[in-house]
Scaffold this motif. Sequence first.
Motif, PDB file in Angstrom:
ATOM      1  N   THR A   1      95.661  56.385  12.207  1.00  8.75           N
ATOM      2  CA  THR A   1      95.682  56.479  13.675  1.00  8.75           C
ATOM      3  C   THR A   1      95.955  57.911  14.124  1.00  8.75           C
ATOM      4  O   THR A   1      95.537  58.300  15.208  1.00  8.75           O
ATOM      5  CB  THR A   1      96.706  55.501  14.291  1.00  8.75           C
ATOM      6  N   GLU A   2      96.608  58.688  13.279  1.00  4.03           N
ATOM      7  CA  GLU A   2      96.828  60.104  13.597  1.00  4.03           C
ATOM      8  C   GLU A   2      95.525  60.906  13.540  1.00  4.03           C
ATOM      9  O   GLU A   2      95.437  61.991  14.104  1.00  4.03           O
ATOM     10  CB  GLU A   2      97.857  60.703  12.638  1.00  4.03           C
ATOM     11  N   LEU A   3      94.498  60.363  12.872  1.00  3.97           N
ATOM     12  CA  LEU A   3      93.196  61.030  12.761  1.00  3.97           C
ATOM     13  C   LEU A   3      92.248  60.663  13.907  1.00  3.97           C
ATOM     14  O   LEU A   3      91.202  61.293  14.076  1.00  3.97           O
ATOM     15  CB  LEU A   3      92.526  60.663  11.437  1.00  3.97           C
ATOM     16  N   MET A   4      92.598  59.652  14.683  1.00  2.41           N
ATOM     17  CA  MET A   4      91.694  59.150  15.733  1.00  2.41           C
ATOM     18  C   MET A   4      91.696  60.081  16.943  1.00  2.41           C
ATOM     19  O   MET A   4      92.756  60.469  17.432  1.00  2.41           O
ATOM     20  CB  MET A   4      92.100  57.728  16.130  1.00  2.41           C
ATOM     21  N   ARG A   5      90.478  60.413  17.430  1.00  2.17           N
ATOM     22  CA  ARG A   5      90.307  61.351  18.544  1.00  2.17           C
ATOM     23  C   ARG A   5      89.175  60.894  19.463  1.00  2.17           C
ATOM     24  O   ARG A   5      88.264  60.182  19.046  1.00  2.17           O
ATOM     25  CB  ARG A   5      89.928  62.746  18.021  1.00  2.17           C
ATOM     26  N   ALA A   6      89.206  61.373  20.679  1.00  3.47           N
ATOM     27  CA  ALA A   6      88.134  61.102  21.645  1.00  3.47           C
ATOM     28  C   ALA A   6      86.795  61.561  21.069  1.00  3.47           C
ATOM     29  O   ALA A   6      86.714  62.593  20.393  1.00  3.47           O
ATOM     30  CB  ALA A   6      88.407  61.822  22.960  1.00  3.47           C
ATOM     31  N   GLY A   7      85.771  60.772  21.323  1.00  2.00           N
ATOM     32  CA  GLY A   7      84.420  61.110  20.887  1.00  2.00           C
ATOM     33  C   GLY A   7      84.028  60.537  19.537  1.00  2.00           C
ATOM     34  O   GLY A   7      82.853  60.534  19.184  1.00  2.00           O
ATOM     35  N   GLN A   8      84.991  60.056  18.770  1.00  2.00           N
ATOM     36  CA  GLN A   8      84.656  59.468  17.466  1.00  2.00           C
ATOM     37  C   GLN A   8      84.035  58.085  17.673  1.00  2.00           C
ATOM     38  O   GLN A   8      84.489  57.310  18.509  1.00  2.00           O
ATOM     39  CB  GLN A   8      85.905  59.355  16.588  1.00  2.00           C
ATOM     40  N   PRO A   9      82.995  57.768  16.904  1.00  2.00           N
ATOM     41  CA  PRO A   9      82.355  56.454  17.032  1.00  2.00           C
ATOM     42  C   PRO A   9      83.190  55.352  16.384  1.00  2.00           C
ATOM     43  O   PRO A   9      84.000  55.618  15.493  1.00  2.00           O
ATOM     44  CB  PRO A   9      81.028  56.633  16.298  1.00  2.00           C
ATOM     45  N   PHE A  10      82.979  54.139  16.854  1.00  2.45           N
ATOM     46  CA  PHE A  10      83.581  52.985  16.209  1.00  2.45           C
ATOM     47  C   PHE A  10      82.622  51.804  16.267  1.00  2.45           C
ATOM     48  O   PHE A  10      81.717  51.753  17.103  1.00  2.45           O
ATOM     49  CB  PHE A  10      84.939  52.605  16.834  1.00  2.45           C
ATOM     50  N   LEU A  11      82.826  50.880  15.344  1.00  6.71           N
ATOM     51  CA  LEU A  11      82.120  49.604  15.319  1.00  6.71           C
ATOM     52  C   LEU A  11      83.156  48.528  15.584  1.00  6.71           C
ATOM     53  O   LEU A  11      84.310  48.654  15.172  1.00  6.71           O
ATOM     54  CB  LEU A  11      81.459  49.377  13.958  1.00  6.71           C
ATOM     55  N   PHE A  12      82.752  47.467  16.265  1.00 10.33           N
ATOM     56  CA  PHE A  12      83.673  46.383  16.602  1.00 10.33           C
ATOM     57  C   PHE A  12      83.321  45.160  15.766  1.00 10.33           C
ATOM     58  O   PHE A  12      82.241  44.592  15.910  1.00 10.33           O
ATOM     59  CB  PHE A  12      83.592  46.065  18.093  1.00 10.33           C
ATOM     60  N   TRP A  13      84.226  44.778  14.884  1.00 13.28           N
ATOM     61  CA  TRP A  13      84.034  43.718  13.909  1.00 13.28           C
ATOM     62  C   TRP A  13      84.768  42.461  14.352  1.00 13.28           C
ATOM     63  O   TRP A  13      85.953  42.514  14.683  1.00 13.28           O
ATOM     64  CB  TRP A  13      84.586  44.173  12.570  1.00 13.28           C
ATOM     65  N   VAL A  14      84.078  41.334  14.344  1.00 20.90           N
ATOM     66  CA  VAL A  14      84.707  40.045  14.619  1.00 20.90           C
ATOM     67  C   VAL A  14      84.734  39.267  13.317  1.00 20.90           C
ATOM     68  O   VAL A  14      83.702  39.083  12.669  1.00 20.90           O
ATOM     69  CB  VAL A  14      83.955  39.275  15.729  1.00 20.90           C
ATOM     70  N   SER A  15      85.928  38.856  12.937  1.00 20.24           N
ATOM     71  CA  SER A  15      86.090  38.070  11.711  1.00 20.24           C
ATOM     72  C   SER A  15      86.236  36.604  12.072  1.00 20.24           C
ATOM     73  O   SER A  15      86.322  36.248  13.241  1.00 20.24           O
ATOM     74  CB  SER A  15      87.333  38.547  10.944  1.00 20.24           C
ATOM     75  N   GLY A  16      86.273  35.776  11.063  1.00 22.05           N
ATOM     76  CA  GLY A  16      86.514  34.360  11.299  1.00 22.05           C
ATOM     77  C   GLY A  16      85.546  33.467  10.569  1.00 22.05           C
ATOM     78  O   GLY A  16      84.809  33.905   9.685  1.00 22.05           O
ATOM     79  N   GLU A  17      85.550  32.228  10.977  1.00 20.32           N
ATOM     80  CA  GLU A  17      84.715  31.214  10.362  1.00 20.32           C
ATOM     81  C   GLU A  17      83.245  31.430  10.719  1.00 20.32           C
ATOM     82  O   GLU A  17      82.917  32.109  11.680  1.00 20.32           O
ATOM     83  CB  GLU A  17      85.166  29.833  10.849  1.00 20.32           C
TER      84      GLU A  17
END
Length: 147
Positions: free
Chosen positions: A47-63
């Motif tokens: 979390t100390e490496l996270m900065r504005a402008g960095q991309p992310f993917l949103f993962w949904v887990s589950g059944e």
Amino acid sequence: MDRVRTVSLDDLGAWLLKCNGTTSDVADVAARRDPVRRWCVQPSYRTELMRAGQPFLFWVSGERRVGPGIWAAGELTGPPVLDDGDHPKLRVPIELRWFDEGRRVPRDVLRADERLAGLEVLRLPRAANPSFVTSAQLTAIRGHLPD
């Protein structure tokens, strides 16, 4: 004893933020395309490496009925911050774009792609947020993402 730092910004493709689709209302939120402006993350060196402008993917887990996989993508809009609530949590500000239901990338599709055999969320599905996607893995994932 110091923990081994397994990730660095040198090979960051994207962060992967996770949500449990079985215990949350994420399916309803996604269906309404509700905006999501921040997401809870576990305090760590990552979390100390996270900065504005960095991309992310949103993962949904589950059944399987939930349709686990990548449901959205976006960018961080700032570093994680501690909220002021009764139960303070570290949250990262985000700009999220939901994928249409038929355009999500199912977990099984990613598992079938040999280039993604080392994808952290597939190897360690119960690891804390955020997970890490390398540059090479993101290139492979982009081939499965909607335009």
